[in-house]
Scaffold this motif. Structure first.
Motif, PDB file in Angstrom:
ATOM      1  N   ALA A 206     -87.845  25.195  20.398  1.00 28.88           N
ATOM      2  CA  ALA A 206     -87.505  25.333  21.813  1.00 28.88           C
ATOM      3  C   ALA A 206     -86.048  25.745  21.984  1.00 28.88           C
ATOM      4  O   ALA A 206     -85.709  26.559  22.856  1.00 28.88           O
ATOM      5  CB  ALA A 206     -87.771  24.023  22.552  1.00 28.88           C
ATOM      6  N   THR A 207     -85.184  25.213  21.124  1.00 31.04           N
ATOM      7  CA  THR A 207     -83.777  25.594  21.170  1.00 31.04           C
ATOM      8  C   THR A 207     -83.602  27.053  20.764  1.00 31.04           C
ATOM      9  O   THR A 207     -82.767  27.776  21.327  1.00 31.04           O
ATOM     10  CB  THR A 207     -82.938  24.688  20.256  1.00 31.04           C
ATOM     11  OG1 THR A 207     -83.127  23.327  20.654  1.00 31.04           O
ATOM     12  CG2 THR A 207     -81.468  25.032  20.327  1.00 31.04           C
ATOM     13  N   GLY A 208     -84.377  27.505  19.782  1.00 25.93           N
ATOM     14  CA  GLY A 208     -84.350  28.917  19.414  1.00 25.93           C
ATOM     15  C   GLY A 208     -84.766  29.803  20.572  1.00 25.93           C
ATOM     16  O   GLY A 208     -84.188  30.869  20.802  1.00 25.93           O
ATOM     17  N   PHE A 253     -84.928  27.193  14.056  1.00 23.37           N
ATOM     18  CA  PHE A 253     -84.172  27.746  15.185  1.00 23.37           C
ATOM     19  C   PHE A 253     -83.916  29.235  14.985  1.00 23.37           C
ATOM     20  O   PHE A 253     -84.167  30.052  15.873  1.00 23.37           O
ATOM     21  CB  PHE A 253     -82.851  26.973  15.311  1.00 23.37           C
ATOM     22  CG  PHE A 253     -81.811  27.660  16.144  1.00 23.37           C
ATOM     23  CD1 PHE A 253     -81.835  27.548  17.526  1.00 23.37           C
ATOM     24  CD2 PHE A 253     -80.803  28.415  15.556  1.00 23.37           C
ATOM     25  CE1 PHE A 253     -80.871  28.185  18.308  1.00 23.37           C
ATOM     26  CE2 PHE A 253     -79.838  29.053  16.319  1.00 23.37           C
ATOM     27  CZ  PHE A 253     -79.872  28.933  17.698  1.00 23.37           C
ATOM     28  N   SER A 254     -83.434  29.609  13.812  1.00 25.71           N
ATOM     29  CA  SER A 254     -83.051  31.000  13.542  1.00 25.71           C
ATOM     30  C   SER A 254     -84.255  31.926  13.543  1.00 25.71           C
ATOM     31  O   SER A 254     -84.206  33.037  14.104  1.00 25.71           O
ATOM     32  CB  SER A 254     -82.321  31.092  12.192  1.00 25.71           C
ATOM     33  OG  SER A 254     -81.167  30.277  12.186  1.00 25.71           O
ATOM     34  N   LEU A 255     -85.342  31.497  12.918  1.00 27.14           N
ATOM     35  CA  LEU A 255     -86.547  32.330  12.873  1.00 27.14           C
ATOM     36  C   LEU A 255     -87.110  32.562  14.270  1.00 27.14           C
ATOM     37  O   LEU A 255     -87.587  33.654  14.582  1.00 27.14           O
ATOM     38  CB  LEU A 255     -87.595  31.686  11.958  1.00 27.14           C
ATOM     39  CG  LEU A 255     -87.275  31.715  10.457  1.00 27.14           C
ATOM     40  CD1 LEU A 255     -88.306  30.895   9.678  1.00 27.14           C
ATOM     41  CD2 LEU A 255     -87.252  33.161   9.938  1.00 27.14           C
ATOM     42  N   THR A 256     -87.061  31.528  15.094  1.00 26.41           N
ATOM     43  CA  THR A 256     -87.535  31.672  16.472  1.00 26.41           C
ATOM     44  C   THR A 256     -86.673  32.675  17.231  1.00 26.41           C
ATOM     45  O   THR A 256     -87.189  33.551  17.940  1.00 26.41           O
ATOM     46  CB  THR A 256     -87.508  30.319  17.195  1.00 26.41           C
ATOM     47  OG1 THR A 256     -88.300  29.375  16.472  1.00 26.41           O
ATOM     48  CG2 THR A 256     -88.043  30.449  18.610  1.00 26.41           C
ATOM     49  N   PHE A 257     -85.363  32.532  17.088  1.00 24.94           N
ATOM     50  CA  PHE A 257     -84.448  33.468  17.744  1.00 24.94           C
ATOM     51  C   PHE A 257     -84.722  34.903  17.303  1.00 24.94           C
ATOM     52  O   PHE A 257     -84.792  35.821  18.128  1.00 24.94           O
ATOM     53  CB  PHE A 257     -83.001  33.083  17.427  1.00 24.94           C
ATOM     54  CG  PHE A 257     -81.989  34.055  17.952  1.00 24.94           C
ATOM     55  CD1 PHE A 257     -81.564  33.998  19.267  1.00 24.94           C
ATOM     56  CD2 PHE A 257     -81.477  35.062  17.135  1.00 24.94           C
ATOM     57  CE1 PHE A 257     -80.646  34.921  19.769  1.00 24.94           C
ATOM     58  CE2 PHE A 257     -80.557  35.990  17.615  1.00 24.94           C
ATOM     59  CZ  PHE A 257     -80.138  35.910  18.935  1.00 24.94           C
TER      60      PHE A 257
END
Length: 534
Positions: A206-208, A253-257
């Protein structure tokens, strides 16, 4: 059946089905938010919309799925493309050879209006989810459905929340993903076994999504890491476990972003260029939205938070703000050692100093604070409700309940009125309305700008003066002034036209023909209004 017996039976039903009643009231509030937002969905325009549609026109017809600009990450571009994907797919499969020409035609013609309304509706619904996440977060934290209902009801009653939620812009979407991330951290803290880590990784995702909406959404990693630290500390984990967990959360986080903003890898140089532009923009200033970094920005932000955010009516906003301070005080005195307290407060405590160091103040950047403020206000209300003074008197309890309900209903009424003013504005005869306004306010002296004078015959109006120094108020047409000063409450009064935005905070809104009234003292203090001497 006698009235006392009916009241007694109603009370018994409420006591037995209290949770169901709270859910129904919450559902009503949520539906109202979406319904009133939909009424005003046809507002004139937003600054970011032309950039977004330009990016879609330059990418989709040539089969490209990158926006080509990265002042924001790609969430709003992705959501817009998904919203109009039925037409994109239908056009592609109906005649591939004519796909480019057909899509460019649709994205420039009358169908663009339909696309705009649809995308705004999608953004409205997603933004409104912050009400749901707030409701669930407070219950997860306090196990009190009443406090959860109050929190979500206060958030939904904010006109600032309501009109921002309609925009095709990242800020309300970021708010929604941000408070969702905090909810998921709380679920992790309140769960057991492997579910703790499941919720925690969901919070990192969710943060991503928040960071992929607006870059500073990455601030929500702080509560995620705090939650992970608390979970491992309670399980007496070794230092290697901390490292592994934090790396795993950072990877999620990074993969989601990157999934949402693949241009970070594919068009890295352009992305760095655009991010640097925005850094310089916020450091350097933006015309009427420029403030001094530090105390001036912070003080104006506090004025907005406490005097404007909670209501269009300053006395209501100040009243609810008192409950915010009470809620914060009770939270710190009763639970200051609890990790949950600092997980919750970490974002506002870090974000407010950060944003106060910028020279640009656009209040839409502060939307991510809204759920936190609403939750603190509800905490203050519950603290007052549980006090001996209130609980010892049935009259006091009745007064409190009636007062809270009345305040919220006043806010909801204004939101609905403001929304209805948007479609109604197309039928407004502004010169006629100006004439009526000047006649109705015969006790106030007005100075009319050149364009305002051209709209009506003011020779027979004794309260219209020819010297600006003799006037109480200035009447001007929006297009006459360049970059008026923003972020000063109770300056601009857009009595003619729709209430699409809070004009005090967005005086550069896209409404060239709007007639605006303002105190002459405020106009004379701004060099932007030198045209009044012509």
């Amino acid at each position: 059946m006698s009235i006392p017996l009916l009241l007694e039976r109603s009370r018994n039903i409420f006591q037995k089905q209290r949770q169901v009643v709270y859910h129904l009231i919450f559902l009503s509030v949520w539906v109202f938010t979406i319904f009133s937002g939909a009424i005003g969905i046809g507002f004139r325009g937003h600054w970011d919309e032309h950039k977004l549609f330009k990016a879609i026109r330059e990418s989709i017809p040539v089969g490209k799925v990158l926006p080509g600009w990265y002042n924001y990450p790609s969430m709003i571009y992705d959501l817009a493309v998904v919203s109009i994907s039925p037409e994109i797919l239908a056009t592609y499969f109906s005649d591939r050879s004519a796909f480019r020409e057909s899509m460019e035609k649709q994205l420039r013609g009358e169908q663009l209006k339909e696309f705009t309304i649809r995308i705004r509706t999608v953004f409205l619904f997603i933004s409104s989810l912050s009400i749901l996440w707030t409701y669930l977060l407070v219950f997860t934290w306090t196990r009190q459905w009443l406090q959860a209902l109050l929190s979500s009801a206060v958030l939904a009653s904010s006109w600032e929340f309501a009109y921002h939620a309609r925009w095709i812009a990242p800020d309300a979407i970021l708010m929604q993903f941000g408070i969702l991330a905090v909810l998921l951290v709380f679920l992790a803290l309140r769960s057991s076994g492997r579910r703790k880590f499941m919720w925690l990784f969901a919070a990192a995702i969710a943060t991503g999504l928040a960071c992929a909406t607006k870059y500073f959404g990455g601030i929500f990693l702080v509560p995620v890491f705090m939650g992970g630290y608390k979970i491992l500390r309670d399980s007496d984990a070794k230092w290697g476990s901390y490292l592994a967990l934090f790396l795993g959360l950072a990877a999620a986080f990074s993969l989601t972003f990157l999934l949402i903003t693949p241009g970070a890898l594919i068009e890295t140089e352009r992305m760095i260029q655009d991010i640097q532009f925005e850094i310089n923009h916020y450091r350097g200033g933006d015309y009427g939205y420029t403030v001094q970094r530090g105390w001036e920005h912070l003080s104006l932000l506090l004025v907005y938070i406490f005097g404007v955010f909670f209501s269009n009516y300053i006395w209501i906003s100040l009243l609810i703000s008192v409950f915010v301070l009470i809620g914060l005080h009770s939270l710190l005195t009763e639970n200051w050692k609890a990790v949950e307290t600092w997980v919750f407060l970490s974002v506002p405590l870090l974000y407010i100093p950060y944003i106060s160091l910028q020279r640009v103040m656009m209040v839409r950047n502060d939307l991510l604070l809204f759920p936190f403020l609403a939750i603190l206000s509800a905490g203050g209300m519950i603290f007052v409700w549980n006090s001996k003074l209130i609980q010892s008197s049935s009259i006091a309890r009745t007064v409190v309940v009636v007062g809270w309900v009345s305040v919220l209903l006043i806010n909801y009424s204004w939101i609905n009125y403001a929304a209805e003013s948007i479609p109604a504005s197309s039928n407004t005869d502004r010169p006629q309305e100006l004439q009526k306004y000047l006649v109705a306010n015969s006790g106030t002296t007005f100075y009319l700008s050149r364009e305002a004078r051209s709209l009506i015959d003011s020779n027979e109006l004794p309260n219209v003066v020819t010297d600006p120094y003799d006037a109480d108020k200035l009447v001007f047409v929006f297009r006459e002034v360049n970059h008026p000063l923003a972020n000063r409450p109770n300056v601009y009064d857009p009595v003619f036209g729709p209430y699409e935005v809070n004009f005090d905070y967005y005086p550069s809104w896209n409404e060239d023909g709007r007639i605006v009234v303002m105190p002459m003292k405020s106009a004379l203090s701004q060099y932007q209004f030198e045209f009044i001497y012509d």
